[in-house]
Design an enzyme around this catalytic site. Structure first.
Site, PDB file in Angstrom:
ATOM      1  N   ASP A 187       1.181  -1.361  -0.001  1.00 28.69           N
ATOM      2  CA  ASP A 187      -0.216  -0.487  -0.477  1.00 28.69           C
ATOM      3  C   ASP A 187       1.098   1.080  -0.315  1.00 28.69           C
ATOM      4  O   ASP A 187       1.548   2.034   0.799  1.00 28.69           O
ATOM      5  CB  ASP A 187      -0.681   0.184   1.107  1.00 28.69           C
ATOM      6  CG  ASP A 187      -1.628   1.212   1.738  1.00 28.69           C
ATOM      7  OD1 ASP A 187      -1.843   2.251   0.715  1.00 28.69           O
ATOM      8  OD2 ASP A 187      -2.726   1.432   1.529  1.00 28.69           O
ATOM      9  N   HIS A 192       0.381   7.682   4.368  1.00 34.76           N
ATOM     10  CA  HIS A 192       1.031   7.231   5.150  1.00 34.76           C
ATOM     11  C   HIS A 192       2.980   8.212   5.314  1.00 34.76           C
ATOM     12  O   HIS A 192       3.302   7.454   6.445  1.00 34.76           O
ATOM     13  CB  HIS A 192       0.364   5.516   5.219  1.00 34.76           C
ATOM     14  CG  HIS A 192      -1.107   5.316   5.040  1.00 34.76           C
ATOM     15  ND1 HIS A 192      -1.982   5.631   6.021  1.00 34.76           N
ATOM     16  CD2 HIS A 192      -1.724   5.125   4.528  1.00 34.76           C
ATOM     17  CE1 HIS A 192      -2.855   5.050   5.530  1.00 34.76           C
ATOM     18  NE2 HIS A 192      -2.738   4.680   4.005  1.00 34.76           N
TER      19      HIS A 192
END
Length: 284
Positions: A187, A192
């Site tokens: 991902d 993030h």
């Protein structure tokens, strides 16, 4: 409307070959915080290839976890990714996940629900190898601003907490660099990792992947309630109720029952702000 529910559900499933080996499994486990203390025999089950078992939530990243990405580009769906939120996740195990494997992953839009101000896509991924089915994974994706066409609202299950104190409560710290390590499992969303991107998305700093807290929670249940036996897990579902930041601490409360464990997860440093809710691990 950017979403054509009938066209999306009727579209042909998309299939791809996926493979993984012990290095992918070990990297995933390390991304969940496994390996502390490094020489703990219980942790070596997650980190040492000669003792390795596979946490069932690995199904969400096996083969780089392309089911969600593929589903969002399915026929009948043309949406702004900035409007997308991962609302929930479930994994059903048909048998234990092997340490190394090769399988065919088939993804489709299983349902589209009308929540009024949002649409919910249920993206289903099924994996099978030469011996038969391995797992079925459902991702519930909220698409803000795309509801209101008068369709089926779909389920809205909320689980009442047991009327007693939790049977087990544990705290699991999130390392400062944990999101950077977890994203190596597939991902690559800059939300993030990149502070500037996170600010554009409305956050002070990068947030942890929801699926990382999902995996951390299952590991806590396996380690404390299921005696460390990953093969006992039959299914695992949750609703993502809030965010958590690297450097914070997850508080995992568990209520054990016959054949299942109900769980809630909160962020300790923010007055037990909700992280995961309506969470159940079904087991043998």
């Amino acid at each position: 409307m950017p979403i054509d529910p009938a066209k999306a559900v009727a579209a042909e499933p998309r299939s791809a070959e996926i493979s993984w080996d012990h290095k992918d499994v070990q990297l995933y486990h390390l991304g969940l915080g496994a390996g502390t203390p490094a020489t703990d025999p219980d942790e070596l089950r997650y980190t040492l290839e000669s003792r390795l078992h596979v946490l069932p939530s690995f199904a969400t990243v096996a083969g780089a976890g392309m089911g969600v990405v593929g589903g969002l580009s399915a026929p009948g769906i043309d949406i702004d990714l900035a409007a997308v939120l991962h609302g929930g996740q479930s994994v059903t195990l048909h048998r234990p996940v092997p340490v190394a494997g090769r399988a065919v992953s088939t993804s489709r839009v299983a349902a589209v629900y009308d929540k009024g101000k949002a649409a919910v896509l249920v993206l289903r991924t099924e994996a099978a190898d030469a011996e038969g089915p391995l797992w079925t994974s459902d991702a519930q994706i909220f698409v803000r601003g795309e509801g209101g066409w008068g369709g089926d609202r779909g389920p809205s299950e909320r689980l009442a907490l047991p009327d007693r104190a939790p049977d087990v409560t544990v705290e699991r710290p999130i390392r400062e660099e944990q999101a950077l390590l977890y994203r190596l499992s597939g991902d690559w969303n800059p939300l993030h990792a990149d502070p500037e991107f996170a600010k554009l998305a409305g956050f002070d700093r990068p947030i942890l992947h929801g699926l990382c807290s999902y995996g951390m929670t299952l590991k806590a249940v396996v380690d404390t309630v299921l005696g460390g036996d990953v093969t006992r897990v039959r299914s695992y579902r949750t609703r993502f109720a809030g965010i958590v930041f690297p450097g914070e601490t997850l508080r995992v409360r568990m209520w054990a029952g016959e054949g299942g464990v109900q769980v809630t997860v909160t962020a300790v440093e923010r007055d037990d702000a909700p992280v995961l809710a309506d969470t159940v691990v079904e087991h043998s």
